[in-house]
Scaffold this active site. Structure first.
Site, PDB file in Angstrom:
ATOM      1  N   ARG A 200      -4.403   2.075 -11.358  1.00  0.00           N
ATOM      2  CA  ARG A 200      -3.957   2.552 -10.047  1.00  0.00           C
ATOM      3  C   ARG A 200      -5.092   2.400  -9.035  1.00  0.00           C
ATOM      4  O   ARG A 200      -6.264   2.411  -9.395  1.00  0.00           O
ATOM      5  CB  ARG A 200      -3.539   4.023 -10.116  1.00  0.00           C
ATOM      6  CG  ARG A 200      -2.440   4.315 -11.140  1.00  0.00           C
ATOM      7  CD  ARG A 200      -2.175   5.808 -11.228  1.00  0.00           C
ATOM      8  NE  ARG A 200      -1.127   6.145 -12.183  1.00  0.00           N
ATOM      9  CZ  ARG A 200      -1.333   6.466 -13.470  1.00  0.00           C
ATOM     10  NH1 ARG A 200      -2.580   6.508 -13.938  1.00  0.00           N
ATOM     11  NH2 ARG A 200      -0.310   6.754 -14.261  1.00  0.00           N
ATOM     12  N   HIS A 301      -0.112  -1.231  -6.183  1.00  0.00           N
ATOM     13  CA  HIS A 301       0.787  -0.728  -7.218  1.00  0.00           C
ATOM     14  C   HIS A 301       1.708  -1.839  -7.707  1.00  0.00           C
ATOM     15  O   HIS A 301       2.061  -1.885  -8.894  1.00  0.00           O
ATOM     16  CB  HIS A 301       1.597   0.456  -6.699  1.00  0.00           C
ATOM     17  CG  HIS A 301       1.901   1.472  -7.760  1.00  0.00           C
ATOM     18  ND1 HIS A 301       0.925   2.261  -8.332  1.00  0.00           N
ATOM     19  CD2 HIS A 301       3.067   1.809  -8.377  1.00  0.00           C
ATOM     20  CE1 HIS A 301       1.478   3.046  -9.250  1.00  0.00           C
ATOM     21  NE2 HIS A 301       2.771   2.790  -9.289  1.00  0.00           N
ATOM     22  N   ARG A 304      -0.092  -3.760 -10.168  1.00  0.00           N
ATOM     23  CA  ARG A 304      -0.039  -3.007 -11.437  1.00  0.00           C
ATOM     24  C   ARG A 304       1.280  -3.311 -12.159  1.00  0.00           C
ATOM     25  O   ARG A 304       1.292  -3.566 -13.363  1.00  0.00           O
ATOM     26  CB  ARG A 304      -0.167  -1.520 -11.119  1.00  0.00           C
ATOM     27  CG  ARG A 304       0.080  -0.545 -12.262  1.00  0.00           C
ATOM     28  CD  ARG A 304      -0.157   0.875 -11.720  1.00  0.00           C
ATOM     29  NE  ARG A 304       0.373   1.945 -12.562  1.00  0.00           N
ATOM     30  CZ  ARG A 304      -0.278   2.496 -13.577  1.00  0.00           C
ATOM     31  NH1 ARG A 304      -1.475   2.033 -13.916  1.00  0.00           N
ATOM     32  NH2 ARG A 304       0.264   3.491 -14.266  1.00  0.00           N
TER      33      ARG A 304
END
Length: 355
Positions: A200, A301, A304
């Site tokens: 994160r 994100h 990710r």
């Protein structure tokens, strides 16, 4: 933020969560704001005691809040309020728990946005190219400065003042080039690390140099609730990190004020002024890199999400990806299997003649 007569109860509840639940500072801040807004509304309606609040009152509060907030925000607010009244009941502040049966709004299941593997590669290639381009400019600036100095030195009728004036802009240009090169090295390392590990952005900016273990090619990550995990990274990320730490970081560290230096002595990534980089800058780096690479605009994100999806596409076990991402629930990680299936269906539709 409006204050209420219930601020003392809210403070006690937040302190309880901090001590017993290990929630992050951002989560505690959000819970405090949610509770303050909720109880302020009841205070405006004439409520002076928590025992006066009923389930119907809480449903009325939800109806008001739902006008201006998304379901995901309402779900968090409901969790905060339900937790507060459960705590208040357990600690004798109320005789009943009016929020015990308060329902959390359902959140539509949406698939996370991800890059394809080729888009991710393009993103990282452009960042790497920017480092090489800026290093070339930096070397050119140094050569120009050196040449300028020699030319002036050979002109006997130039005064010392003239020499100093001509060299000063060259030195300034050299410093600017060095800073731009350092920032491009930092940006490339950030992008490589985000994609290689799926961490994160909050975890990225809080990392210290000591959290990297180059011998094992792993990083120590402190996630939600201060839970720590060890995540591996690949050779491209290692090279980018080494370049940043050896060449780029010392340049930005020299620009720091004494106060910034003391706060960022051990920080892995620095901002342009030498302090620890913040989340906003890290997000801007990813958005800007996506634009320059010509790939869909993504957030850290989404990078990710991309890392997790590509790992599963490559045959990684779901539990392994859960551990890498720091998910407490396997259900959260399972979202990425749906993304992989959707991508498979798209590729099937494009490639199979009888699709």
């Amino acid at each position: 933020m409006s204050s209420t007569q219930f601020d003392g109860d809210i403070d006690s509840f937040v302190s309880y969560l901090k001590s017993n639940r290990g929630l992050s500072a951002n989560t505690l801040k959000a819970y405090r704001a949610d509770l303050t807004a909720c109880l302020h509304l009841f205070e405006l309606r004439g409520v002076t005691d928590l025992n006066e609040i009923t389930l119907d009152d809480l449903r009325s509060w939800m109806a008001v809040e739902s006008r201006d907030h998304a379901r995901s925000s309402m779900a968090r607010k409901t969790v905060a309020v339900r937790g507060f009244f459960a705590w208040a009941y357990e600690h004798g502040l109320t005789t009943t728990d009016p929020a015990a049966t308060l329902m959390t709004p359902s959140i539509p299941s949406t698939l996370p946005a991800v890059l394809t593997e080729s888009q991710a590669e393009q993103l990282l290639d452009v960042a790497e190219h920017a480092v090489a381009t800026n290093q070339y400019k930096d070397d050119g600036g140094a050569a120009a400065a050196s040449g300028s100095g020699k030319a002036v030195g050979k002109t006997a009728d130039k005064s010392a003042d003239t020499v100093n004036r001509s060299e000063a802009p060259a030195r300034a240009d050299k410093r600017d080039n060095a800073r731009v090169t350092a920032e491009s090295q930092r940006n490339a390392a950030i992008l490589e690390l985000l994609y290689a590990t799926g961490i994160r952005v909050a975890e990225l900016v809080s990392m210290d140099i000591a959290d990297i273990d180059f011998s094992n090619r792993t990083i120590k990550v402190t996630g939600k609730g201060n839970k720590q995990r060890v995540v591996p990274f690949g050779l491209p990320a290692q090279r980018a990190l080494e370049t940043w730490l050896e060449q780029g970081r010392p340049v930005l560290a020299r620009t720091a004020t004494d106060a910034a230096k003391s706060r960022a002595t051990n920080a892995l990534f620095l901002g342009a002024r030498g302090g620890r980089i913040d989340q906003r800058i890290a997000r801007d780096i990813v958005h800007r890199a996506a634009r320059e690479a010509g790939v869909p605009d993504i957030s850290p994100h989404a990078l990710r999400h991309s890392a997790a999806t590509h790992m599963l596409d490559g045959g990684a076990d779901l539990r392994e990806v859960q551990e890498m991402l720091g998910h407490s629930s396997l259900k959260t990680t399972q979202r990425y299997t749906h993304v992989s299936i959707e991508q498979l269906k798209n590729r099937y539709g494009q490639a199979f003649p009888r699709a």
